[in-house]
Design an enzyme around this catalytic site. Sequence first.
Site, short mmCIF file in Angstrom:
data_model
loop_
_atom_site.label_atom_id
_atom_site.label_comp_id
_atom_site.label_asym_id
_atom_site.label_seq_id
_atom_site.Cartn_x
_atom_site.Cartn_y
_atom_site.Cartn_z
N LYS A 13 37.29 37.57 54.62
CA LYS A 13 36.92 36.06 55.09
C LYS A 13 37.89 35.66 55.35
CE LYS A 13 34.04 35.78 50.04
NZ LYS A 13 34.38 34.82 49.07
N TYR A 85 54.89 36.33 34.34
CA TYR A 85 54.25 37.12 33.98
C TYR A 85 55.35 37.81 33.32
CZ TYR A 85 50.02 40.34 34.78
OH TYR A 85 49.02 41.07 35.34
N ASP A 94 46.00 37.85 45.10
CA ASP A 94 44.99 37.33 44.51
C ASP A 94 44.80 35.99 43.38
OD1 ASP A 94 44.26 39.09 43.43
OD2 ASP A 94 42.57 39.98 44.01
N ASP A 115 37.52 34.90 38.05
CA ASP A 115 36.93 35.51 39.44
C ASP A 115 36.15 36.94 39.00
OD1 ASP A 115 36.47 36.11 41.99
OD2 ASP A 115 38.46 36.87 42.61
N THR A 118 34.77 42.47 42.23
CA THR A 118 34.85 44.62 42.25
C THR A 118 35.58 44.33 40.45
OG1 THR A 118 35.52 44.15 44.06
CG2 THR A 118 36.07 46.11 42.86
N THR A 171 15.08 53.17 30.95
CA THR A 171 16.21 53.60 30.70
C THR A 171 17.00 52.12 31.41
OG1 THR A 171 16.18 55.64 30.18
CG2 THR A 171 18.08 55.15 31.47
#
Length: 247
Positions: A13, A85, A94, A115, A118, A171
């Site tokens: 993008k 973290y 991201d 988010d 994927t 199925t």
Amino acid sequence: MNLIIDEGNTRIKLAVFDGNKMLDLEQVNFDSCEKVIQELITKYAFKGAIVSSVTDKILEIFNSLPIKNKIILSHTTPIPFKNLYKTPKTLGVDRIALTTGAYIKYPNQNCLVIDAGTCITYDFINENGCYLGGAISPGIEMKFKSMHLFTQKLPQLSVKEEFVSLEGETTEASMYSGVLNGTMFEIAGMINSYEQKYGIVNIILTGGDAKFLCKQLKNSIFVNPNFLLEGLNEVLTYQSTDEAKKK
């Protein structure tokens, strides 16, 4: 004027921001990326650029751009929130951008950014501006693909946006129910758990499957497909502040 580049696992993008306003947005593949970037550079006078890359394929193109202020987002890039973290070097760029967007747009508020791409990522920043982490799970397309790849007879399916029955009578219908309803139950359960633990929480839903999922979820959420791009723009803007220069 800022050039924002988000290189994900499946597409790139390219966005143009003037302050907080997005003026242009292009979605391209890697082969056409350099050409489109050059067209944007011809059209706009960029003062800064930032790239978020999960593959690093685009970095050679990015480094060659005739833009003075260029930022490759990484764990060392100055950010406005406190990152708690435990393995900051492994935190996806991201997720850094998404959390920055939440911190800037919803200051002094608990925020959960979801988010749905994927993978589905969950990132939580509390009202004190502390990033506490989150979760990562397979996205919808990944779930369909894995069932096809790791079995002998299950077909390859893709997302459909109509109502999915809880009781699959074939199925394929059972696969749709398992993946789509299962994903919605997962997200709704995550939201409920965060709200039980932290009270009022802003829920921001973004990513390629955001529009589909928001129709199914009953929670009060902010849906913004471009939230990652906006977060990247906020990271780039932050770099010029005195606070960032001291870090």
